[in-house]
Design a protein around this motif. Structure first.
Motif, PDB file in Angstrom:
ATOM      1  N   TYR A 264       0.852  -1.206   0.000  1.00 48.14           N
ATOM      2  CA  TYR A 264       0.000   0.000   0.000  1.00 48.14           C
ATOM      3  C   TYR A 264       0.883   1.249   0.000  1.00 48.14           C
ATOM      4  CZ  TYR A 264      -4.041  -2.929   1.465  1.00 48.14           C
ATOM      5  OH  TYR A 264      -5.043  -3.864   1.558  1.00 48.14           O
ATOM      6  N   ASN A 265       1.928   1.244   0.862  1.00 43.43           N
ATOM      7  CA  ASN A 265       2.808   2.419   0.934  1.00 43.43           C
ATOM      8  C   ASN A 265       3.461   2.711  -0.414  1.00 43.43           C
ATOM      9  OD1 ASN A 265       2.295   3.156   3.521  1.00 43.43           O
ATOM     10  ND2 ASN A 265       4.266   2.533   4.377  1.00 43.43           N
ATOM     11  N   ASN A 266       3.883   1.649  -1.135  1.00 42.08           N
ATOM     12  CA  ASN A 266       4.484   1.848  -2.462  1.00 42.08           C
ATOM     13  C   ASN A 266       3.495   2.493  -3.413  1.00 42.08           C
ATOM     14  OD1 ASN A 266       6.880   0.797  -1.744  1.00 42.08           O
ATOM     15  ND2 ASN A 266       6.445  -1.289  -2.471  1.00 42.08           N
ATOM     16  N   ALA A 267       2.226   2.061  -3.331  1.00 38.06           N
ATOM     17  CA  ALA A 267       1.201   2.625  -4.224  1.00 38.06           C
ATOM     18  C   ALA A 267       1.011   4.113  -3.936  1.00 38.06           C
ATOM     19  CB  ALA A 267      -0.111   1.863  -4.049  1.00 38.06           C
ATOM     20  N   PHE A 268       0.979   4.474  -2.647  1.00 34.48           N
ATOM     21  CA  PHE A 268       0.859   5.901  -2.287  1.00 34.48           C
ATOM     22  C   PHE A 268       2.053   6.677  -2.830  1.00 34.48           C
ATOM     23  CE2 PHE A 268      -2.245   4.605   1.025  1.00 34.48           C
ATOM     24  CZ  PHE A 268      -3.180   5.613   0.880  1.00 34.48           C
ATOM     25  N   GLU A 269       3.239   6.091  -2.641  1.00 37.67           N
ATOM     26  CA  GLU A 269       4.466   6.776  -3.062  1.00 37.67           C
ATOM     27  C   GLU A 269       4.460   7.026  -4.575  1.00 37.67           C
ATOM     28  OE1 GLU A 269       7.897   5.107  -0.946  1.00 37.67           O
ATOM     29  OE2 GLU A 269       9.061   5.771  -2.676  1.00 37.67           O
ATOM     30  N   GLN A 270       3.966   6.033  -5.308  1.00 41.56           N
ATOM     31  CA  GLN A 270       3.947   6.158  -6.778  1.00 41.56           C
ATOM     32  C   GLN A 270       3.107   7.342  -7.264  1.00 41.56           C
ATOM     33  OE1 GLN A 270       2.874   2.413  -8.655  1.00 41.56           O
ATOM     34  NE2 GLN A 270       4.500   1.381  -7.524  1.00 41.56           N
ATOM     35  N   ILE A 271       2.088   7.726  -6.473  1.00 42.19           N
ATOM     36  CA  ILE A 271       1.269   8.870  -6.905  1.00 42.19           C
ATOM     37  C   ILE A 271       1.599  10.132  -6.103  1.00 42.19           C
ATOM     38  CG2 ILE A 271      -0.662   7.516  -7.850  1.00 42.19           C
ATOM     39  CD1 ILE A 271      -2.085   8.129  -5.104  1.00 42.19           C
ATOM     40  N   GLY A 272       2.735  10.097  -5.404  1.00 47.86           N
ATOM     41  CA  GLY A 272       3.226  11.301  -4.706  1.00 47.86           C
ATOM     42  C   GLY A 272       2.498  11.587  -3.406  1.00 47.86           C
ATOM     43  N   LEU A 273       1.814  10.581  -2.832  1.00 44.06           N
ATOM     44  CA  LEU A 273       1.151  10.778  -1.533  1.00 44.06           C
ATOM     45  C   LEU A 273       1.867   9.944  -0.462  1.00 44.06           C
ATOM     46  CD1 LEU A 273      -2.663  10.610  -2.465  1.00 44.06           C
ATOM     47  CD2 LEU A 273      -1.298  12.647  -2.020  1.00 44.06           C
ATOM     48  N   LYS A 274       1.556  10.257   0.796  1.00 44.79           N
ATOM     49  CA  LYS A 274       2.185   9.517   1.895  1.00 44.79           C
ATOM     50  C   LYS A 274       1.229   8.445   2.398  1.00 44.79           C
ATOM     51  CE  LYS A 274       5.142  13.067   3.815  1.00 44.79           C
ATOM     52  NZ  LYS A 274       5.072  14.222   4.687  1.00 44.79           N
ATOM     53  N   GLY A 275       1.739   7.232   2.597  1.00 44.31           N
ATOM     54  CA  GLY A 275       0.943   6.168   3.197  1.00 44.31           C
ATOM     55  C   GLY A 275       1.113   6.196   4.709  1.00 44.31           C
ATOM     56  N   MET A 276       1.188   5.015   5.299  1.00 46.13           N
ATOM     57  CA  MET A 276       1.374   4.942   6.759  1.00 46.13           C
ATOM     58  C   MET A 276       2.854   5.135   7.095  1.00 46.13           C
ATOM     59  SD  MET A 276       0.048   1.914   9.220  1.00 46.13           S
ATOM     60  CE  MET A 276       0.562   1.742  10.916  1.00 46.13           C
ATOM     61  N   TYR A 277       3.124   5.864   8.190  1.00 53.05           N
ATOM     62  CA  TYR A 277       4.515   6.129   8.556  1.00 53.05           C
ATOM     63  C   TYR A 277       4.964   5.286   9.756  1.00 53.05           C
ATOM     64  CZ  TYR A 277       8.633   8.286  10.506  1.00 53.05           C
ATOM     65  OH  TYR A 277       9.895   8.477  11.017  1.00 53.05           O
ATOM     66  N   TRP A 278       6.169   4.736   9.642  1.00 56.94           N
ATOM     67  CA  TRP A 278       6.857   4.212  10.830  1.00 56.94           C
ATOM     68  C   TRP A 278       8.341   4.439  10.622  1.00 56.94           C
ATOM     69  CZ3 TRP A 278       4.099   0.920   7.524  1.00 56.94           C
ATOM     70  CH2 TRP A 278       4.867   0.031   6.742  1.00 56.94           C
ATOM     71  N   PRO A 279       9.083   4.700  11.728  1.00 53.74           N
ATOM     72  CA  PRO A 279      10.512   4.969  11.592  1.00 53.74           C
ATOM     73  C   PRO A 279      11.282   3.715  11.165  1.00 53.74           C
ATOM     74  CG  PRO A 279       9.725   5.441  13.836  1.00 53.74           C
ATOM     75  CD  PRO A 279       8.612   4.783  13.117  1.00 53.74           C
ATOM     76  N   LYS A 280      12.479   3.936  10.622  1.00 55.56           N
ATOM     77  CA  LYS A 280      13.277   2.818  10.079  1.00 55.56           C
ATOM     78  C   LYS A 280      13.745   1.843  11.165  1.00 55.56           C
ATOM     79  CE  LYS A 280      14.822   4.095   5.601  1.00 55.56           C
ATOM     80  NZ  LYS A 280      14.416   5.499   5.422  1.00 55.56           N
ATOM     81  N   TYR A 281      13.905   2.365  12.391  1.00 56.24           N
ATOM     82  CA  TYR A 281      14.460   1.513  13.449  1.00 56.24           C
ATOM     83  C   TYR A 281      13.395   0.633  14.122  1.00 56.24           C
ATOM     84  CZ  TYR A 281      12.908   5.666  15.972  1.00 56.24           C
ATOM     85  OH  TYR A 281      12.151   6.716  16.444  1.00 56.24           O
ATOM     86  N   VAL A 282      12.151   0.653  13.638  1.00 53.75           N
ATOM     87  CA  VAL A 282      11.149  -0.249  14.224  1.00 53.75           C
ATOM     88  C   VAL A 282      10.715  -1.288  13.193  1.00 53.75           C
ATOM     89  CG1 VAL A 282      10.252   1.640  15.660  1.00 53.75           C
ATOM     90  CG2 VAL A 282       8.978   0.981  13.611  1.00 53.75           C
ATOM     91  N   VAL A 283      10.272  -2.445  13.696  1.00 51.87           N
ATOM     92  CA  VAL A 283       9.580  -3.413  12.839  1.00 51.87           C
ATOM     93  C   VAL A 283       8.170  -3.530  13.415  1.00 51.87           C
ATOM     94  CG1 VAL A 283       9.548  -5.743  11.879  1.00 51.87           C
ATOM     95  CG2 VAL A 283      11.739  -4.672  12.432  1.00 51.87           C
ATOM     96  N   PRO A 284       7.209  -2.840  12.792  1.00 44.12           N
ATOM     97  CA  PRO A 284       5.880  -2.848  13.399  1.00 44.12           C
ATOM     98  C   PRO A 284       5.118  -4.136  13.118  1.00 44.12           C
ATOM     99  CG  PRO A 284       5.852  -1.543  11.378  1.00 44.12           C
ATOM    100  CD  PRO A 284       7.266  -2.042  11.555  1.00 44.12           C
ATOM    101  N   SER A 285       4.384  -4.596  14.128  1.00 46.73           N
ATOM    102  CA  SER A 285       3.383  -5.638  13.899  1.00 46.73           C
ATOM    103  C   SER A 285       2.101  -4.834  13.701  1.00 46.73           C
ATOM    104  CB  SER A 285       3.294  -6.525  15.136  1.00 46.73           C
ATOM    105  OG  SER A 285       2.074  -7.223  15.136  1.00 46.73           O
ATOM    106  N   ILE A 286       1.761  -4.618  12.430  1.00 48.54           N
ATOM    107  CA  ILE A 286       0.687  -3.659  12.136  1.00 48.54           C
ATOM    108  C   ILE A 286      -0.683  -4.259  12.457  1.00 48.54           C
ATOM    109  CG2 ILE A 286      -0.472  -2.408  10.257  1.00 48.54           C
ATOM    110  CD1 ILE A 286       2.337  -1.910   9.126  1.00 48.54           C
ATOM    111  N   TYR A 287      -1.405  -3.553  13.330  1.00 47.28           N
ATOM    112  CA  TYR A 287      -2.772  -3.979  13.651  1.00 47.28           C
ATOM    113  C   TYR A 287      -3.734  -3.333  12.653  1.00 47.28           C
ATOM    114  CZ  TYR A 287      -7.219  -3.861  16.207  1.00 47.28           C
ATOM    115  OH  TYR A 287      -8.542  -3.944  16.560  1.00 47.28           O
ATOM    116  N   ILE A 288      -3.551  -2.024  12.471  1.00 52.26           N
ATOM    117  CA  ILE A 288      -4.422  -1.264  11.562  1.00 52.26           C
ATOM    118  C   ILE A 288      -3.540  -0.514  10.581  1.00 52.26           C
ATOM    119  CG2 ILE A 288      -5.884   0.822  11.530  1.00 52.26           C
ATOM    120  CD1 ILE A 288      -7.032  -0.189  14.230  1.00 52.26           C
ATOM    121  N   TYR A 289      -3.870  -0.583   9.270  1.00 57.29           N
ATOM    122  CA  TYR A 289      -3.151   0.238   8.293  1.00 57.29           C
ATOM    123  C   TYR A 289      -3.884   1.561   8.201  1.00 57.29           C
ATOM    124  CZ  TYR A 289      -0.945   2.095   4.147  1.00 57.29           C
ATOM    125  OH  TYR A 289      -0.252   2.907   3.292  1.00 57.29           O
ATOM    126  N   SER A 290      -3.208   2.633   8.602  1.00 56.97           N
ATOM    127  CA  SER A 290      -3.882   3.928   8.639  1.00 56.97           C
ATOM    128  C   SER A 290      -2.998   4.998   8.013  1.00 56.97           C
ATOM    129  CB  SER A 290      -4.173   4.272  10.094  1.00 56.97           C
ATOM    130  OG  SER A 290      -4.824   5.501  10.153  1.00 56.97           O
TER     131      SER A 290
END
Ligand SMILES: Cc1ncc(COP(=O)(O)O)c(C=O)c1O
Length: 368
Positions: A264-290
């Motif tokens: 999903y984040n790649n798709a947002f990036e391709q159209i110049g929008l921001k998807g969900m953010y998390w810092p590089k030093y974390v590995v999130p166990s994503i509950y909700i994609y927001s």
């Protein structure tokens, strides 16, 4: 194609049905409904997932927070600093032990509590920081731990969104005195009913929590001696058995959800929008994609037209909830939190989503 739901528990539960029913049948025959082997087994395995020494199965996530705060000695007259960007249970628990929730504003990229804002809220009454790893993205733990140490404050993590999330390779639920997890059915690790769990490295804290959750009883030998007034809040064996059937798949669930979120984040990036953010030093166990959007209504319509469900987690920050009115906060008190929840929008994310469904969501993202 049917509308794509935000979550679909039917698909997950179909896969484990035989295993769950088999273990439930064994419990039925043994009549071990409340506590039993399945619970001990689950507690050991969950502690391992969080890399802590102890864990304690509790009746729900809300109860795990109440028990943890009580066992930590938080009481009448104390203040607990927490975030307004979360589900109501994260501040209700503070009220239930007689203490006062003190909100601190959030960071606009993750919606997690802002360490600088925590510092601004500390008074002589502050006893603890109750933080929430929103949507599964860990909070800024280095900064929060420093503030807690400098000011002699306890850390309680509400990790209900973040089963197995890593902050600089360390699992959430292992940073403070206690980690509290909801195991509500929709969570990344969910029971087949209400359940929760407390994690800790502190033996006496877990012992006190266990007594609080079991009528103030120390052990079976002194079963009818109640050392203090407690509750009846231990997890039951049936839920533990269901969780034991799901736990072996947790890493697969985390990996698959992260893979979908990255797509999903790649798709947002391709159209110049921001998807969900998390810092590089974390590995999130994503509950909700927001993600954040300034034109939420329009965007919801675009997804609706493409047959995709969306959700808002959560519509109102806690300082503006009717239940917290007695605290005297008003609109404008926490601008980042208010804007974050005004702009938040969630897309379907669960491990059993098919590639075809994921592509349909990606197609819709590109319509934005
Ligand atoms: C952040 C957070 N904390 C606590 C809870 C409460 O958990 P439970 O519903 O298991 O009582 C939830 C439930 O959704 C939650 O999202």
């Amino acid at each position: 194609m049917k509308k794509i739901p935000l979550f679909d528990l039917k698909r997950q539960h179909f896969l484990i049905k035989k295993n769950v029913l088999k273990s439930w049948e064994q419990i039925y025959d043994k009549n071990q409904f409340t506590s039993g082997d399945e619970t001990n087994n689950f507690e050991k395995k969950f502690a391992k997932l969080c890399n802590v020494k102890y864990s304690l199965g509790i009746h729900s996530g809300t109860d795990s927070l109440i028990i943890a705060l009580s066992a930590a000695g938080i009481k009448d007259g104390d203040e607990v600093i927490t975030t307004p960007c979360t589900f109501s249970a994260s501040s209700d628990c503070i009220v239930h032990v007689g203490a006062k929730p003190v909100f601190a504003d959030v960071l606009s990229n993750t919606g997690n509590i802002d360490p600088t804002e925590i510092e601004n809220k500390i008074t002589s009454k502050t006893k603890a920081i109750l933080l929430v790893h929103l949507y599964g993205v860990p909070c800024k733990m280095d900064e929060i731990i420093k503030i807690a140490n400098d000011n002699n404050l306890l850390i309680i993590e509400d990790a209900s969104h973040a089963h197995g999330s890593l902050y600089k390779k360390k699992p959430v639920g292992s940073f403070g005195l206690a980690g509290c997890f909801s195991l509500y059915p929709s969570k990344s690790l969910g029971a087949l009913g209400n359940a929760g769990i407390i994690t800790s490295n502190n033996k006496s804290f877990i012992k006190k929590s266990r007594m609080l959750a079991n009528h103030g009883i120390k052990n079976l030998k002194t079963k009818y001696i109640h050392y203090f007034s407690g509750f009846n809040k231990l997890i039951d064996n049936l839920q533990s058995a269901a969780l034991n059937c799901k736990l072996p798949y947790i890493q697969k669930v985390i990996n698959r959800k992260l893979e979908i979120a990255n797509q999903y984040n790649n798709a947002f990036e391709q159209i110049g929008l921001k998807g969900m953010y998390w810092p590089k030093y974390v590995v999130p166990s994503i509950y909700i994609y927001s993600f954040q959007t300034k034109r939420r209504k329009k965007v919801i319509n675009i997804f609706e037209k493409n047959g995709i469900s969306t959700g808002v987690y959560y519509p109102i920050p806690l300082h503006l909830q009717p239940s917290m009115k007695f605290l005297g906060y008003t609109k404008g008190d926490f601008p980042n939190a208010e804007l974050f929840f005004k702009q938040t929008l969630s897309l379907p994310i669960f491990p059993e989503l098919t590639n075809r469904e994921i592509n349909k969501v990606i197609f819709a993202i590109k319509q934005l």
